[in-house]
Design a protein around this motif. Structure first.
Motif, PDB file in Angstrom:
ATOM      1  N   GLY A 186      35.363  54.798 116.355  1.00 24.85           N
ATOM      2  CA  GLY A 186      34.889  56.123 115.966  1.00 24.85           C
ATOM      3  C   GLY A 186      34.380  56.191 114.540  1.00 24.85           C
ATOM      4  O   GLY A 186      34.689  55.334 113.709  1.00 24.85           O
ATOM      5  N   PRO A 187      33.581  57.229 114.220  1.00 22.54           N
ATOM      6  CA  PRO A 187      32.961  57.332 112.899  1.00 22.54           C
ATOM      7  C   PRO A 187      33.946  57.542 111.763  1.00 22.54           C
ATOM      8  O   PRO A 187      33.713  57.065 110.653  1.00 22.54           O
ATOM      9  CB  PRO A 187      32.016  58.533 113.047  1.00 22.54           C
ATOM     10  CG  PRO A 187      32.567  59.331 114.185  1.00 22.54           C
ATOM     11  CD  PRO A 187      33.174  58.328 115.115  1.00 22.54           C
ATOM     12  N   VAL A 188      35.052  58.255 112.005  1.00 24.35           N
ATOM     13  CA  VAL A 188      36.021  58.485 110.926  1.00 24.35           C
ATOM     14  C   VAL A 188      36.606  57.160 110.459  1.00 24.35           C
ATOM     15  O   VAL A 188      36.677  56.862 109.261  1.00 24.35           O
ATOM     16  CB  VAL A 188      37.141  59.434 111.388  1.00 24.35           C
ATOM     17  CG1 VAL A 188      38.113  59.694 110.250  1.00 24.35           C
ATOM     18  CG2 VAL A 188      36.564  60.739 111.893  1.00 24.35           C
ATOM     19  N   THR A 189      37.022  56.339 111.425  1.00 21.09           N
ATOM     20  CA  THR A 189      37.578  55.031 111.089  1.00 21.09           C
ATOM     21  C   THR A 189      36.533  54.154 110.411  1.00 21.09           C
ATOM     22  O   THR A 189      36.818  53.470 109.423  1.00 21.09           O
ATOM     23  CB  THR A 189      38.085  54.333 112.364  1.00 21.09           C
ATOM     24  OG1 THR A 189      39.072  55.157 112.987  1.00 21.09           O
ATOM     25  CG2 THR A 189      38.691  52.978 112.049  1.00 21.09           C
ATOM     26  N   GLY A 190      35.295  54.193 110.926  1.00 16.59           N
ATOM     27  CA  GLY A 190      34.230  53.389 110.339  1.00 16.59           C
ATOM     28  C   GLY A 190      33.965  53.745 108.892  1.00 16.59           C
ATOM     29  O   GLY A 190      33.836  52.852 108.032  1.00 16.59           O
ATOM     30  N   VAL A 191      33.882  55.028 108.583  1.00 18.86           N
ATOM     31  CA  VAL A 191      33.639  55.461 107.208  1.00 18.86           C
ATOM     32  C   VAL A 191      34.830  55.125 106.324  1.00 18.86           C
ATOM     33  O   VAL A 191      34.666  54.695 105.169  1.00 18.86           O
ATOM     34  CB  VAL A 191      33.328  56.969 107.167  1.00 18.86           C
ATOM     35  CG1 VAL A 191      33.249  57.468 105.727  1.00 18.86           C
ATOM     36  CG2 VAL A 191      32.016  57.264 107.886  1.00 18.86           C
ATOM     37  N   ALA A 192      36.045  55.280 106.853  1.00 15.08           N
ATOM     38  CA  ALA A 192      37.245  54.975 106.070  1.00 15.08           C
ATOM     39  C   ALA A 192      37.287  53.504 105.680  1.00 15.08           C
ATOM     40  O   ALA A 192      37.616  53.152 104.543  1.00 15.08           O
ATOM     41  CB  ALA A 192      38.497  55.357 106.859  1.00 15.08           C
ATOM     42  N   VAL A 193      36.952  52.612 106.632  1.00 14.49           N
ATOM     43  CA  VAL A 193      36.935  51.174 106.333  1.00 14.49           C
ATOM     44  C   VAL A 193      35.854  50.848 105.315  1.00 14.49           C
ATOM     45  O   VAL A 193      36.018  49.953 104.473  1.00 14.49           O
ATOM     46  CB  VAL A 193      36.708  50.372 107.634  1.00 14.49           C
ATOM     47  CG1 VAL A 193      36.467  48.896 107.328  1.00 14.49           C
ATOM     48  CG2 VAL A 193      37.909  50.514 108.558  1.00 14.49           C
ATOM     49  N   LEU A 194      34.754  51.582 105.344  1.00 13.28           N
ATOM     50  CA  LEU A 194      33.605  51.295 104.485  1.00 13.28           C
ATOM     51  C   LEU A 194      33.825  51.718 103.037  1.00 13.28           C
ATOM     52  O   LEU A 194      33.173  51.192 102.127  1.00 13.28           O
ATOM     53  CB  LEU A 194      32.363  51.999 105.046  1.00 13.28           C
ATOM     54  CG  LEU A 194      31.001  51.547 104.533  1.00 13.28           C
ATOM     55  CD1 LEU A 194      30.752  50.102 104.926  1.00 13.28           C
ATOM     56  CD2 LEU A 194      29.902  52.434 105.086  1.00 13.28           C
TER      57      LEU A 194
END
Length: 502
Positions: A40-48
């Motif tokens: 999901g996008p939330v996890t993706g942005v958090a990792v980034l």
């Protein structure tokens, strides 16, 4: 400067080599994250966030936003081919997209999803371009009472991010506020809840907390309960991905209504792309001359939710940039990232950093074009990536998360914070506590406390200052309605349920 001058400035920033490459990397990663279920996008942005820490703030935001709306594009692939939504806003795409695939029309469904995403995303960016500056100009007159009312309104968004249980959502938000109170008090300078640990004087660390709650927590859940994936074998090529003339005729109205609904719902803080896609699909079904066909594999059932969830991403950025209030869980994480990069979203951002704001907005025009070019020819590759076993994928995410968090400040304590909050995030998911309200409380907690204490200092402790000023009074009334209306509705529904069963 007028609108065209602002856009010219923005494109001069967005078209730099570094920003074009960053935008491309962001949308590519976002599509991959959307394609792979359970991230999901939330996890993706958090990792980034830790990866972008050393970048220029404009470049960092362009990359994170690319992941955000790129994930909205990619989420349709799993919905159509596997009947498994890549992220929550693609749930409605499963209903007709998967049925189209079973009928041998997977190509048309995937093509319409990509094209609808491009059209709706471009519409949202145009709308963002037009209304963002006037809204920011209006908000320039805000003082501490207005900022408190605005951030208090933002905190009441937990009622929209609660998941199945409002009480659990509010508890999650309060947990975020408690974590936000760790560290040095900005007003008095006193240390709070540090327990003698010098590493906590600056707080628990947003990056470690966010990556732990979302990325590590998600990995632990998916390792325990891997998604069952059943593939539909279908031959895909660019030629059979293009919808025919009848498909366009059937879906034209649904696409534009979905785009409008998505943007409006996205602007409303806390509503988000998931609600937009549900509302758009329901609207089409209610207004259709053949509602019984929805769910059987019709093109309108793909165009409407896909248009809505992509338009909602642009809408969610309006309150983030102009008011400093996140419109969704993903923009809440982005808000924290911007603060780390030294940028405080709000009305003054358009005056103090116009190149940053308009460069970011211009990059979204480029990003939507990149996504369209990427998605149509590369759908076959995304399908093959879906076959990567989770036992290989999840350790890679864990390693990237740990290295990224450590690299932010070269501090091993931040990695331990990440793992600790990863366990908390795992427990929250198992107990059905949504982590998004916790991030909202963590981000907005310091702002609401600071503006409250500044306003009370101005009024010598009198709460009347919040109601003596029209803007703050209106915002507080809206916040109270936002907070208590769902509670009253839940009590009313529970009180009326015995009568409904008799």
């Amino acid at each position: 400067m007028d609108l065209f001058q602002n856009l010219a400035l923005g494109f001069s920033v967005a078209l730099s080599v570094q920003n074009v490459i960053s935008c491309f990397i962001g949308v590519l990663l976002g599509t991959l994250i959307g394609v792979l279920p359970g991230i999901g996008p939330v996890t993706g942005v958090a990792v980034l966030i830790p990866i972008t820490y050393g970048l220029d703030p404009t470049t960092a935001l362009i990359t994170m936003a690319g992941v955000y709306y790129g994930a909205m594009y990619g989420g349709s692939t799993t919905s159509i081919l596997l009947n498994v939504p890549g992220e929550s806003s693609s749930v409605m795409t499963c209903l007709d997209g998967y049925q189209m695939a079973r009928k041998g029309r997977a190509g048309a469904a995937l093509g319409m999803a990509a094209l609808a995403s491009f059209i709706a995303g471009t519409f949202a960016v145009i709308a963002l371009t037009v209304i963002a500056k006037p809204l920011a100009d209006f908000a320039v007159s805000f003082g501490p009472p207005e900022y408190f009312a605005l951030t208090f309104l933002g905190l009441t968004l937990v009622t929209s991010l609660t998941g199945k249980s409002m009480i659990k959502g509010i508890m999650s938000g309060v947990f975020g506020l408690l974590v936000a109170s760790i560290g040095i008090d900005a007003i008095s300078g006193a240390a709070r809840f540090t327990f003698g640990n010098v590493f906590l004087l600056d707080g628990a660390g947003f990056i470690g907390v966010a990556v732990g709650l979302f990325a590590v927590g998600e990995v632990l859940v998916n390792m325990e309960e891997p998604l069952q994936r059943v593939f539909l074998e279908t031959k895909l090529s660019v030629r059979n991905l293009l919808p025919n003339a009848q498909d366009w005729k059937d879906s034209f109205g649904a696409l534009w209504r979905g785009s409008l609904i998505g943007f409006v719902v996205g602007v409303l803080p806390g509503a988000g792309a998931t609600i937009a896609s549900f509302l758009s699909y329901a609207t089409e079904k209610k207004t259709s001359k053949h509602p019984e066909k929805f769910g059987t594999g019709i093109i309108e059932g793909v165009a409407a939710p896909e248009g809505a969830n992509n338009a909602a991403t642009g809408g969610a950025l309006v309150p983030l940039l102009t008011l400093g209030i996140p419109g969704s869980g993903t923009t809440a994480v982005m808000l924290g990232a911007l603060l780390i990069h030294g940028m405080r979203p709000g009305p003054m951002l358009f005056e103090t950093n116009p190149a940053f704001v308009w460069g970011f907005i211009a990059s979204m025009y480029l990003g939507n074009i990149m996504l369209l070019v990427l998605n149509l020819p590369l759908i076959g590759m995304w399908v093959q990536l879906l076959r990567v076993p989770y036992k290989l994928l999840m350790p890679i995410i864990m390693i990237i998360s740990a290295v990224g968090v450590y690299a932010t400040d070269n501090n091993l304590f931040d990695v331990w914070v990440m793992f600790a909050f990863g366990v908390i995030g795992y427990a929250m998911r198992k107990l059905d506590f949504h982590p998004a309200p916790a991030v909202l409380g963590l981000v907005l907690g310091p702002m609401v406390e600071r503006s409250l204490r500044q306003a009370l200092t101005m009024s010598h402790g009198s709460l009347a200052i919040f109601f003596a000023r029209p803007i703050s009074a209106v915002l507080i009334i809206i916040a109270l309605l936002s907070l208590f209306t769902p509670m009253v509705r839940a009590v009313w529904r529970r009180a009326g349920s015995p009568a409904l069963t008799t």
